[in-house]
Design a protein around this motif. Structure first.
Motif, PDB file in Angstrom:
ATOM      1  N   ALA A 248       2.633   3.927  -0.921  1.00  0.00           N
ATOM      2  CA  ALA A 248       3.494   4.034   0.261  1.00  0.00           C
ATOM      3  C   ALA A 248       3.111   5.240   1.101  1.00  0.00           C
ATOM      4  O   ALA A 248       3.081   5.165   2.337  1.00  0.00           O
ATOM      5  N   GLU A 251      -0.173   4.485   2.875  1.00  0.00           N
ATOM      6  CA  GLU A 251      -0.015   3.433   3.888  1.00  0.00           C
ATOM      7  C   GLU A 251       1.029   3.794   4.948  1.00  0.00           C
ATOM      8  O   GLU A 251       1.326   2.983   5.818  1.00  0.00           O
ATOM      9  N   ARG A 253       4.325   4.213   4.848  1.00  0.00           N
ATOM     10  CA  ARG A 253       5.513   3.354   4.844  1.00  0.00           C
ATOM     11  C   ARG A 253       6.503   3.897   3.824  1.00  0.00           C
ATOM     12  O   ARG A 253       6.184   4.753   3.001  1.00  0.00           O
TER      13      ARG A 253
END
Length: 257
Positions: A248, A251, A253
């Protein structure tokens, strides 16, 4: 649970001590209900954080006078059972796998100070007042002592365990008993802010962090401690939660917890 009210806001559970007419003072029922509530919420995977709070003017004013009167007539065996229930409840709260936050206002005396110290994080209103007042009644703060000592250290405990002096929220922060002190009307917002930070983090990692602190605190930095920390991080890195957390971050996010 006649002495408590448990509310839910998504993944956050709040345990409200609900004896405002006696300032949420402890008795056998409140002790048993708190222990049961902590066990119940710790076993519920949908709960990510637990807030401990008190209805009315006070967080908890310590021992209920009627309970103290009953205890004064107990045999040694009855006192052992009674004290054991209190000690077990405090340990159940302190050993919860998920983060715990004390929301403290008004009186937090005796056992109320103990509950504050047994929680991972304590946020106090500027109106809060604390004391380890047991010596005024010819007893000692035995059951709460492991948690209060962990928070304020033995040097400060030598003063307050013997003098039973009351101290305000600002002093409690100086001592390390509470983390934040805010105006009364800002208490809920500050608790919500801290809880929001907790919810951003990996739940299994938070439980592992609590275990790490217990394992490393007050230990000499030697081969055994270093080897233990290596083992802990190596095993955590291999978990799905850690892999998701790193993915996460890379990426850009939010993680799936």
């Amino acid at each position: 649970m006649s002495t408590l009210e448990i509310t839910r806001d998504g993944p956050v559970a709040t345990i409200w001590m609900n004896r405002p007419e006696v300032h949420n003072a402890f008795d056998e029922a409140l002790i048993a209900d708190l222990a049961a509530a902590c066990r119940q919420l710790d076993a519920d995977d949908s709960v990510r954080a637990v807030v401990l709070a008190g209805r009315g003017k006070s967080f908890s004013a310590g021992a209920d006078l009627a309970w103290m009167k009953r205890a004064a007539s107990y045999t040694v065996e009855e006192n052992l059972a009674d004290a054991g229930a209190l000690a077990a409840m405090l340990r159940t709260l302190a050993d919860m796998k998920k983060p715990t936050v004390a929301r403290v206002q008004g009186a937090a005396l005796g056992g109320g100070t103990g509950l504050t110290a047994a929680c991972d994080i304590a946020i106090a209103s500027s109106t809060a007042v604390f004391a380890t007042s047991e010596v005024k009644f010819g007893i000692t703060p035995s059951a709460i002592s492991p948690y209060v000592l962990r928070a304020i250290g033995p040097r400060q405990a030598l003063r307050y365990f013997q003098s039973a002096e009351r101290f305000d929220a600002a002093r409690a922060r100086e001592l390390g008993l509470v983390h934040e002190v805010v105006a009364p009307d800002a208490l809920d917002a500050k608790v919500a802010e801290v809880v929001a930070s907790l919810l951003q983090c990996g739940p299994k990692a938070q439980g592992a962090a609590k275990e790490l602190i217990r394992a490393v605190a007050h230990q000499p930095i030697g081969d055994a401690v270093v080897a233990d920390t290596v083992q802990r991080i190596a095993h955590l890195r291999a978990t799905p939660e850690a892999k998701e957390g790193v993915a996460a971050f890379l990426e850009k996010r939010a993680p799936n917890w």
